[in-house]
Design a protein around this motif. Sequence first.
Motif, mmCIF file in Angstrom:
data_model
loop_
_atom_site.group_PDB
_atom_site.id
_atom_site.type_symbol
_atom_site.label_atom_id
_atom_site.label_comp_id
_atom_site.label_asym_id
_atom_site.label_seq_id
_atom_site.Cartn_x
_atom_site.Cartn_y
_atom_site.Cartn_z
ATOM 1 N N TYR A 36 -20.019 7.683 2.909
ATOM 2 C CA TYR A 36 -18.880 7.972 2.031
ATOM 3 C C TYR A 36 -17.712 8.519 2.837
ATOM 4 C CZ TYR A 36 -15.851 10.093 -1.387
ATOM 5 O OH TYR A 36 -14.752 10.442 -2.113
ATOM 6 N N PHE A 37 -17.974 9.580 3.607
ATOM 7 C CA PHE A 37 -16.887 10.193 4.353
ATOM 8 C C PHE A 37 -16.469 9.352 5.545
ATOM 9 C CE2 PHE A 37 -18.429 13.933 2.048
ATOM 10 C CZ PHE A 37 -17.240 14.344 1.490
ATOM 11 N N GLY A 38 -17.399 8.604 6.128
ATOM 12 C CA GLY A 38 -17.041 7.723 7.234
ATOM 13 C C GLY A 38 -16.094 6.616 6.791
ATOM 14 N N ALA A 39 -16.387 6.017 5.644
ATOM 15 C CA ALA A 39 -15.502 4.974 5.121
ATOM 16 C C ALA A 39 -14.140 5.560 4.785
ATOM 17 C CB ALA A 39 -16.125 4.335 3.880
ATOM 18 N N ARG A 40 -14.139 6.742 4.212
ATOM 19 C CA ARG A 40 -12.862 7.390 3.876
ATOM 20 C C ARG A 40 -12.090 7.721 5.154
ATOM 21 N NH1 ARG A 40 -10.233 9.355 -0.235
ATOM 22 N NH2 ARG A 40 -8.931 11.181 0.054
ATOM 23 N N HIS A 41 -12.808 8.218 6.172
ATOM 24 C CA HIS A 41 -12.164 8.541 7.438
ATOM 25 C C HIS A 41 -11.560 7.284 8.075
ATOM 26 C CE1 HIS A 41 -11.433 10.463 11.280
ATOM 27 N NE2 HIS A 41 -12.097 9.486 11.860
ATOM 28 N N GLN A 42 -12.294 6.187 8.012
ATOM 29 C CA GLN A 42 -11.783 4.939 8.585
ATOM 30 C C GLN A 42 -10.540 4.479 7.833
ATOM 31 O OE1 GLN A 42 -14.498 1.659 8.516
ATOM 32 N NE2 GLN A 42 -13.128 0.321 9.654
ATOM 33 N N LEU A 43 -10.565 4.535 6.517
ATOM 34 C CA LEU A 43 -9.409 4.113 5.715
ATOM 35 C C LEU A 43 -8.203 4.975 6.039
ATOM 36 C CD1 LEU A 43 -8.226 2.422 3.362
ATOM 37 C CD2 LEU A 43 -8.975 4.270 1.851
ATOM 38 N N LYS A 44 -8.387 6.287 6.066
ATOM 39 C CA LYS A 44 -7.269 7.186 6.365
ATOM 40 C C LYS A 44 -6.785 6.991 7.793
ATOM 41 C CE LYS A 44 -6.963 9.067 2.399
ATOM 42 N NZ LYS A 44 -5.782 8.856 1.577
ATOM 43 N N GLY A 45 -7.707 6.710 8.720
ATOM 44 C CA GLY A 45 -7.308 6.452 10.100
ATOM 45 C C GLY A 45 -6.451 5.210 10.221
#
Length: 180
Positions: A118-127
């Motif tokens: 969950y947080f990895g996908a969010r981190h990738q999107l925000k990155g």
Amino acid sequence: MGLIGKLMQALFGSGRNVVAETAEVFRENAEAGAQRRTDERAQALAQHAAEFARDDRGAFDRFMDGVNRLPRPALALGTLGLFVAAMVDPVWFSSRMQGVALVPEPLWWLLGVIVSFYFGARHQLKGQEFRRSIAGTLARTPQVIANVEALDALRSEEPAAPAPADANPALEDWRRAARG
């Protein structure tokens, strides 16, 4: 047409401005640069408007967007709640933590995977969003560097010392006459 005009037309052809074309090699055409900046701002505004445009999504899509916004606040508030519970009723908190100690290790691994995805996908999107926004910032870097260099040049210039009070020739003449 004058002789010089005919000569220039013969050398360079009609409709060309050799001076302007040569100058544009060394210095940006101000009008074209202003047009590019205007187009860039218009595109940024259009992108911003499209991002916040109201789209006609169904109730299920809106509900799922709301559900997707819950995990981070729930984790943050839940953690703060654990601290409060530990201070309010330490015995109750300790008994709950003993229950957590009985959770099998594979279940902890599964929870870690879910939270990481969950947080990895969010981190990738925000990155990715950050990298897109940084491109606009980097485009302004040459202008910022030029501004800083101009400010540094102003800082390095020492102010001129004020002229001494007795450097006035009229005052010197008056003093000589008074001594006189």
